[in-house]
Scaffold this motif. Structure first.
Motif, PDB file in Angstrom:
ATOM      1  N   THR A 306      -1.612   1.748  -7.439  1.00  0.00           N
ATOM      2  CA  THR A 306      -1.858   0.840  -8.220  1.00  0.00           C
ATOM      3  C   THR A 306      -1.965   1.029  -9.855  1.00  0.00           C
ATOM      4  O   THR A 306      -1.289   0.340 -10.683  1.00  0.00           O
ATOM      5  N   ASP A 400       4.514  -4.120  -4.451  1.00  0.00           N
ATOM      6  CA  ASP A 400       3.461  -3.111  -3.803  1.00  0.00           C
ATOM      7  C   ASP A 400       3.784  -3.624  -2.146  1.00  0.00           C
ATOM      8  O   ASP A 400       4.158  -4.432  -1.952  1.00  0.00           O
ATOM      9  N   GLU A 401       3.273  -2.569  -1.468  1.00  0.00           N
ATOM     10  CA  GLU A 401       3.821  -2.528  -0.155  1.00  0.00           C
ATOM     11  C   GLU A 401       5.000  -3.020   0.402  1.00  0.00           C
ATOM     12  O   GLU A 401       5.353  -4.008   1.090  1.00  0.00           O
ATOM     13  N   GLY A 554      -3.885  -2.323   2.128  1.00  0.00           N
ATOM     14  CA  GLY A 554      -4.381  -2.217   0.665  1.00  0.00           C
ATOM     15  C   GLY A 554      -5.858  -2.561   0.659  1.00  0.00           C
ATOM     16  O   GLY A 554      -6.354  -2.129  -0.434  1.00  0.00           O
TER      17      GLY A 554
HETATM   18 MG    MG Z   1      -2.311  -0.001  -2.528  1.00  0.00          MG
END
Ligand code: MG
Ligand code: ADP
Length: 694
Positions: A306, A400-401, A554
């Motif tokens: 992140t 993200d992901e 996450g």
């Molecule tokens: Mg993450």
């Protein structure tokens, strides 16, 4: 007549097929002669050397000739059945077990005394050798007994033998017709990589010559090589081309100043790991190009991706452009938003949160400020790609992901800017072979190193007889002020399968442990409900969070130091590793307990034991790929879309590498495939393009 007429011929005209059967075949995806030719045998049975049941060894794939003794089913639990076909030969007997019916009428065909061939992988279940889901065929006395017999995947009403007959008829008609099977690969390529001809390969694969040996059963002949090479080659060629094409788009070249970035870093309570630093450098270098970045950031759970995304976004923002981070869940969006706000707002950077239920601010205002450019960084869920979302000048898109999103969604986010730089992040380490295929057009940065000071997580695989002990251990941890996750594969009781589910177990736990505060979290709850539960967990108002895998990605609660996964055998290794990554985030000693369901095979147990052996996500990913295939990583839909009918991403990786090199060389030499000797290539590629993703 065009040159493809012969292999384009509808299957209906193959001798013996006819219109009625061809309708059925069409539903199975077999429409033309080519489809039939590409329906490759999955194995060969060598009739010259039948195996004794007594000599079977765990792990090998064999064919044997035997007689059926008994067909039965064994009920397990209240709802499920195991089907069992017991067969014998002169040396002994073996059980063939099925956990579901392969197709309607499958078992009804068998009678005691029937002579059959059994083809499958030998497994060891609780110390006994048996087959799970083998293919069983009625033995045909007419078959040529001194040859290799191709074995095809059967479906209802279509036996392996019939398929073999049709393929042979099709090949015969192709050979007698005047129209040749068009060669798809140019001569120089075939010469260079010593590739056999296309028709010759089809023929030999379906009708192995009488003197052929074991290399056929291993699918490792020059003919198999040719077909596998070609399957990989089309994909690699597409990837090589799209990578090349990126350079023709123009993007904002961000000249990094490292001014704000330095100030932010100085305010952090820790310093970056060297892997984080090099990832940032690689990204900044890409951002400074005037064509768009297309980069994948791979890093194990908790490796600090992140921050890498945020610190690189700073440079884009400082240059006067906008950045967006898209995440798969609201929980994650809020978590990121809080972090971003904390580190950015002191420096006058405006951060916004946009989800379908934005609780923080008026969505209309956010939309207006995104459009005017007042917002510098937006963090959101899929809500970001709604049509009404407009940016002033989006230059950097982070996903993200990323494996949680489809290709289209990533593309839609990109479309919000004019070829913005793209950073994809994933905590699912991707095995090298897959990275070469699915992500072949991406540059990759890897964070292997974890931030210092993390205590390794203790992992144990445990059976149901120890469940009570596990629960008591959990109670002890919570009494010390710690928190725990309790993960289930299902939300609710299922009609079909006998699995523990989150809702029912939650209710039981609440009664059994009145001192512990439990919370329940699953995908069927509204996002407000989920948020509320998450907030309480974060504040330690909930001690044990009973959840399905919605928490998988996450989530970061450092005080949680224990995770229990029920029915661990139901999960992929990478997924278990992700779940495990929810703990071990602070300096507390952490525990991951993997509870196995009842009646799991040795194989499943061995598989889950991998988590005890290693903490390295990359190693687990490789193991997962070997055991469960590529579906885990690329999503079932996409792995089907890779279009491999014979090639295997695990056992054929060496061929893949050659095909990749060949594709790269070709694109370097003739980027648009314009040379006359490459015209067939270009046409075939365009046809194939529809099959592949991206
Ligand atoms: Mg993450
Ligand atoms: P992931 O790579 O799984 O997305 P995160 O970005 O969520 O990991 O980071 C996990 C935790 O590690 C966060 O609490 C973050 O603040 C912390 N962190 C990130 N980088 C470092 C570092 N260099 N040193 C110490 N802690 C760090």
């Amino acid at each position: 007549m065009n040159m493809f007429a012969a292999i384009d011929t509808p299957i209906q005209y193959v001798k013996g097929v006819g219109p009625k059967l061809s309708d059925y075949l069409a539903r199975k995806g077999l429409r033309t002669i080519l489809d039939l030719l590409e329906y490759y045998p999955r194995a060969y049975e060598d009739c010259r050397q039948a195996r004794d049941i007594r000599s079977l060894v765990e792990g090998e794939t064999v064919g044997l000739k035997a007689k059926i003794i008994k067909v039965s089913h064994i009920p397990i639990g209240t709802r499920r059945k195991i089907y069992d076909v017991l067969v014998m030969d002169g040396s002994g007997s073996v059980h063939c077990k099925y956990f579901r019916i392969p197709f309607r009428g499958y078992f009804e065909r068998f009678r005691p005394g029937m002579e059959v061939r059994v083809v499958g992988r030998v497994v060891n279940y609780r110390g006994k050798i048996e087959f799970h889901h083998p293919d069983i065929y009625e033995f045909n006395k007419d078959e040529n007994l001194d040859a290799l017999v191709p074995i095809y995947v059967e479906t209802e009403g279509l036996t392996s033998r019939k398929i073999s007959r049709f393929v042979k008829a099709a090949i015969d008609s192709l050979k007698t017709s005047k129209v040749a099977v068009p060669e798809t690969l140019p001569k120089w390529l075939r010469d260079k990589y010593r590739l056999r001809g296309r028709l010759e390969s089809f023929e030999k694969i379906h009708c192995p010559p009488p003197d052929s040996g074991v290399e056929f059963s291993k699918l490792k002949t020059p003919y198999h090589y040719r077909i596998k090479f070609e399957e990989f080659f089309w994909l690699e060629l597409l990837l090589a081309r799209s990578h090349e094409k990126l350079k023709t788009h123009s993007a904002i070249a961000v000249r990094s100043k490292k001014n704000l970035c330095g100030k932010i870093l100085a305010n952090l309570p820790f310093s970056l790991t060297s892997d984080q630093k090099s990832a940032i450098d690689e990204i900044l270098k890409d951002l400074s190009n005037s064509y768009p970045m297309h980069r994948l950031l791979q890093g194990d759970v908790g490796s600090g991706k992140t921050l890498v995304a945020f610190l690189t976004a700073v440079e884009v923002i400082e240059s006067g452009y906008q950045a967006a981070v898209m995440v798969p869940t609201e929980i994650l969006a809020e978590q990121h938003y809080k972090v971003a706000n904390r580190i950015f707002s002191p420096h006058g950077i405006k951060v916004a949160l946009l989800t379908s239920k934005s609780s923080s601010a008026d969505p209309k205002e956010i939309l207006a400020e995104l459009k005017s450019g007042k917002i510098n960084l937006v963090i959101g869920t899929q809500a970001l790609i709604q049509e009404k979302v407009e940016f002033r000048n989006l230059a950097y898109a982070v996903v993200d992901e990323q494996h949680r999103f489809g290709v289209e969604q990533r593309q839609e986010l990109k479309n919000k800017g004019i070829s913005p730089h793209l950073l994809l992040m994933t905590a699912t380490p991707i095995p090298r072979s897959l990275a070469l295929t699915v992500y072949g057009d991406l540059d990759v940065s890897i964070i292997r190193e974890k931030p210092p000071g993390r205590v390794p997580i203790q992992t144990r695989v445990v059976f149901q007889n120890k469940r009570q002990q596990v629960l008591e251990f959990m109670a002890k941890q919570t009494s010390k002020g710690r928190q725990a996750y309790f993960i289930f594969p299902l939300v609710e009781e299922s009609e079909k399968i006998d699995l523990k589910d989150a809702v029912r177990e939650y209710e039981k736990l609440v009664i059994e442990f009145p001192k512990i505060k439990f919370g329940l979290l699953h995908g069927k709850m509204s996002s407000e409900e989920k948020d509320e539960v998450m907030q309480k967990f974060r504040k330690n108002e909930i001690h044990v969070l009973v959840s399905t895998t919605v928490i998988e990605v996450g989530v970061d609660v450092p005080n949680a130091n224990m995770i229990v996964v029920e029915h661990a055998e139901r999960f992929g290794l990478s997924q278990l590793h992700q779940l495990r990554g929810r703990v071990g985030r602070g300096s507390l000693k952490s525990f991951c307990i993997l509870l196995m369901g009842n009646a799991v095979s040795n194989e499943s147990r061995e598989r889950v034991m991998w988590l005890e052996k290693t903490n390295d996500g990359f190693e687990l990913a490789e193991a997962d790929l070997k055991i469960r295939g590529p579906g885990e990583f690329v999503g079932t839909r996409q792995s089907g879309a890779l279009g491999f009918k014979m090639a295997d991403l695990v056992s054929d990786i060496e061929i893949l590498k050659e095909a990749r090199q060949a594709a790269k060389n070709l694109i370097a030499m003739d980027p648009e495939l314009k040379r006359p000797e490459h015209i067939v290539l270009r046409e075939t590629l365009e046809e194939r393009q529809r099959i592949f993703i991206g």
